[in-house]
Enzyme design. Structure first.
Site, PDB file in Angstrom:
ATOM      1  CE1 TYR A  84     -24.557 -10.768 -25.252  1.00  0.00           C
ATOM      2  CE2 TYR A  84     -23.222 -12.909 -24.768  1.00  0.00           C
ATOM      3  CZ  TYR A  84     -23.325 -11.779 -25.220  1.00  0.00           C
ATOM      4  OH  TYR A  84     -22.115 -11.051 -25.481  1.00  0.00           O
ATOM      5  CD  GLN A 109     -21.750  -3.750 -26.396  1.00  0.00           C
ATOM      6  OE1 GLN A 109     -21.329  -3.930 -25.234  1.00  0.00           O
ATOM      7  NE2 GLN A 109     -21.036  -4.315 -27.390  1.00  0.00           N
ATOM      8  CG  ASN A 161     -17.638 -10.698 -21.647  1.00  0.00           C
ATOM      9  OD1 ASN A 161     -18.750 -10.389 -21.051  1.00  0.00           O
ATOM     10  ND2 ASN A 161     -17.206 -10.546 -22.721  1.00  0.00           N
ATOM     11  CB  SER A 169     -17.500 -26.138 -17.661  1.00  0.00           C
ATOM     12  OG  SER A 169     -18.259 -26.932 -17.805  1.00  0.00           O
ATOM     13  CD  GLN A 182     -16.794 -30.263 -17.884  1.00  0.00           C
ATOM     14  OE1 GLN A 182     -17.243 -29.147 -18.065  1.00  0.00           O
ATOM     15  NE2 GLN A 182     -17.181 -31.273 -18.377  1.00  0.00           N
ATOM     16  CG  HIS A 207     -15.780 -26.566 -21.989  1.00  0.00           C
ATOM     17  ND1 HIS A 207     -16.444 -26.117 -23.223  1.00  0.00           N
ATOM     18  CD2 HIS A 207     -16.428 -27.698 -21.701  1.00  0.00           C
ATOM     19  CE1 HIS A 207     -17.551 -27.013 -23.496  1.00  0.00           C
ATOM     20  NE2 HIS A 207     -17.461 -27.877 -22.516  1.00  0.00           N
ATOM     21  CD  GLU A 257     -21.247 -26.857 -15.695  1.00  0.00           C
ATOM     22  OE1 GLU A 257     -20.135 -26.792 -15.682  1.00  0.00           O
ATOM     23  OE2 GLU A 257     -22.011 -26.319 -16.699  1.00  0.00           O
ATOM     24  CG  HIS A 258     -20.964 -31.350 -16.168  1.00  0.00           C
ATOM     25  ND1 HIS A 258     -20.218 -30.320 -16.561  1.00  0.00           N
ATOM     26  CD2 HIS A 258     -22.061 -31.096 -16.923  1.00  0.00           C
ATOM     27  CE1 HIS A 258     -20.808 -29.719 -17.456  1.00  0.00           C
ATOM     28  NE2 HIS A 258     -21.946 -29.972 -17.779  1.00  0.00           N
ATOM     29  CG  ASP A 306     -21.210 -31.542 -22.875  1.00  0.00           C
ATOM     30  OD1 ASP A 306     -21.879 -30.806 -21.971  1.00  0.00           O
ATOM     31  OD2 ASP A 306     -20.066 -31.782 -22.998  1.00  0.00           O
ATOM     32  CD  GLU A 341     -49.725  -9.353   9.715  1.00  0.00           C
ATOM     33  OE1 GLU A 341     -50.030  -8.962   8.831  1.00  0.00           O
ATOM     34  OE2 GLU A 341     -49.100 -10.594   9.930  1.00  0.00           O
ATOM     35  CG  HIS A 343     -54.783  -5.609   5.353  1.00  0.00           C
ATOM     36  ND1 HIS A 343     -54.252  -4.583   4.984  1.00  0.00           N
ATOM     37  CD2 HIS A 343     -54.073  -6.619   4.291  1.00  0.00           C
ATOM     38  CE1 HIS A 343     -53.265  -4.674   3.975  1.00  0.00           C
ATOM     39  NE2 HIS A 343     -53.038  -5.897   3.677  1.00  0.00           N
TER      40      HIS A 343
END
Lengths: 435, 435
Positions: free
Chosen positions: B133, B194, B217, B240, B262, B265, B330-331, B364, B418, B423
């Site tokens: 995506y 979709q 999103n 981010s 940062q 963004h 994250e960073h 990046d 068990e 088994h």
């Protein structure tokens, strides 16, 4: 009687597709109920756990306590030592083998310097804490405790929390003994979506964990899906399944027993035989019928076999790999003359059991490999439980001035092309602002 | 102005907790809408994609076609070659470095025979197909195309499908050029829930894939969560974030630029400075204000900095690792005298950038490591995108009669404990039924 598919049949392809599309579980829409439970636990904490446990498990946690204390575990171990010492010893053997195998899975952290002078690394570390969901009642298996707790321990997880529902107060002492053996740090007698919520968000008694693993019913599965993001989760487990690829050179009794071992788990389990010999298929089918008659869980296994069981007869086993890849079975047994070669040609399977002397059951208990495996065709994209599930990888980067001098301009060009001037400046300033 | 936390303040601990608990995204409850969209795509297929694209992206797919053809990609590459050849060249350099680094991540399949004569193996194979995506509009970054497509290619994924929305028909030609460069097999101009539904269930035009990765999103995130199980997904990406640990021996301008890189963004992005020098913090803050004045995306970066930015002043950086582990950024940039040592002491971070000459921006674009990293504290339990995300591990087992003889009795004991007699029998029959 299992359905029979034959690849000489013109309808074979559509029958195979239908089999793949078959829903073996009614996926009850429990999302709304689970959302309420989670919200309630977030707000009320332990009080909500007491409420739900009274309602769903008929147990009064204010009387028993939420935590299963170390003294209670001592007691359980003592019970097991007295009553089923052989089971405890077998569990110990299984534990040691599982531990030895999973130690070999430990990924290595690596760092290297490349030609541009950039130091790059991948560093693996354990997650801090993990919650293991263990089903209660009949499906409360000590072997499953080992399969999730041992890899966590091997990975280096410091805090391993187990939750297990105690319907009417009952807990399998062997489950507690397995937890002790595997190094579980805390155990709470609570289950369902409420247990998942407590592990994810924490309550006064239960500190939150970082990741939750382990199978459960539809409520547990929905809860794991809903808390995903707040914590990590493993994959969502569905009913168990086996695909056995066998040629005529097999004892039909053995193959029948393997199909039934899977079927006895659950009426929604699925056992499929794929063979190139219709007469052999008939013999296996007859053996299944005969063994069912004396199997203690024969009604469960029988229903599974009759509703979801399948026998696929092929002109040649040469076609088996392509079909097996589409089935993407949790367990794949290959008992053919060329079993190794066939195994090489199949990509999608949780685990492959090669040769007639490797019944799947060995993997369930003592081989050392994990028995928590991807179900419902998810072996197409996911793996069995392992140490990876309890670790994460941190990327490491280190440049000196010279390396930055070399790579910086390229980064600046890309930053500008993406309209991220702030990104460009962060490099430009370090290069003296001259470009 | 960013908030200021100081560990000499008695309120520090609660202020820090509040910062961690801060929601930076309104998680709109889009589940019901997304469920409808998915159902509609499952039933109507391409027709639904046309409907939604008209409604959400103001594009008529019946006119343009759903697929972005190879000829269209040729055209885009030509446009880029003519108009921004430097960007294309930079993308090529980035591509080659990303490819080289990810090749080193390829896990090795291993098989061994243990003392009991059991052959155990872990076999890694690529997933068959993957859907990438790619967001449209402003956040349509060619670098992100490389970051998801290259590891898929390196892993050995045969079919790499990309979906990207084309609001009013617009597609960034550099995104298409990046897709071509990375070996994407098919591209469709469709986005939103979709697109995720089409990738998961397939339509007449788009064959289903096995796994879906990439950020999007709230609708895309909800759709991924809902189709999880039908297909695999990567983690759900949030806004981010960067944590910069810096001592006074740094150029405040550099650090300010990193914080703003940062922040630019997204207004929901978060930049945190952690230092042991209040005067240095003041200098950085002043530099941020000054740089903001001329930053093209200054309004976005300014809002992010003012609302979510933070400066944490500590008496000693010795306390930084424990706090950084809780932030699980994250960073994570570490620009201190003892940066390497500090990095060793921190477990939870998507990526660590060591030393003043390693601005996060290098990661990046061109370092070669992946820039798709765990956000929203999920570095506590998950890892950046890598070849692992496009592969799965199959467990291999092989016993001969002697190995089964050795392990079988233990498995039988556990099976019986068990209550799984089926088994037990599966092993017993192979041992001659004598136990």
């Amino acid at each position: 009687m299992a359905k029979r598919l034959n690849d000489v049949d013109p309808e074979f392809s559509s029958a195979f597709d239908s089999m793949l599309a078959e829903k073996r579980e009614v996926s009850a829409d429990v999302d709304a109920v689970v959302r309420d439970i989670i919200d309630h636990v977030r707000v009320e904490g332990d009080v909500a756990l007491v409420d739900y446990s009274r309602r769903f498990d008929e147990i009064d946690l204010t009387a028993t306590g939420l935590e299963i204390t170390s003294a209670e575990v001592d007691q359980a171990v003592e019970t097991v030592e007295t009553q089923t010492p052989d089971a405890l010893e077998a569990l110990r053997i299984a534990h040691d083998r599982i531990e030895a195998h999973h130690r070999r899975q430990l990924p290595e952290s690596r760092t290297y310097k490349d030609a541009a002078g950039v130091i790059l690394g991948d560093r693996w570390t354990a997650v801090d804490s993990v919650g293991l969901y263990v089903p209660g009642g009949l499906a409360s298996y000590p072997s499953s405790v080992l399969m999730s707790a041992v890899p966590a321990k091997v990975a280096g997880v410091k805090r391993i929390v187990m939750v297990v529902p105690a319907p009417r107060g009952a807990i399998n002492p062997l489950v507690l003994a397995a937890a002790r053996m595997a190094g579980v740090s805390e155990i709470y007698r609570v289950g369902g979506a409420q247990a998942v919520a407590a592990l994810a968000y924490g309550t006064k008694t239960i500190a939150p964990v970082v990741k939750i693993v382990g199978p459960g019913n539809a409520y547990v599965a929905a809860a794991k899906r809903q808390v995903f993001g707040v914590v990590g989760i493993d994959s969502i487990a569905g009913p168990s399944e086996v695909l056995v690829i066998a040629d005529a050179n097999n004892d039909p009794e053995w193959i029948a027993a393997d199909l039934l071992a899977q079927a006895e788990h659950d009426t929604a389990a699925q056992s499929i035989l794929m063979t190139d010999d219709a007469a052999f298929a008939d013999k296996v089918e007859a053996a299944v019928a005969q063994q069912l008659a004396t199997l203690p869980r024969g009604n469960i296994a029988g229903e599974s076999w009759n509703v979801f069981g399948a026998i696929i007869v092929l002109r040649s086993l040469d076609q088996a790999p392509a079909l097996a890849d589409r089935i993407a079975a949790e367990h794949l047994e290959i008992a053919t003359a060329n079993a190794d070669e066939l195994a090489e040609r199949i990509n999608n399977a949780g685990a492959i059991f090669i040769g007639a002397h490797t019944p799947e059951v060995i993997g369930d208990y003592v081989a050392g490999s994990n028995h928590v495996l991807p179900t419902a065709r998810s072996a197409r994209f996911s793996s069995g439980l392992g140490v990876f599930d309890f670790m994460k990888r941190t990327s490491i980067l280190k440049l000196d001035a010279a390396a930055l001098e070399e790579l910086g301009p390229t980064a600046m060009t890309l930053a500008r092309s993406e309209g991220l001037e702030g990104h460009r400046r962060s490099v430009e300033l370090r290069l003296g602002g001259s470009r």
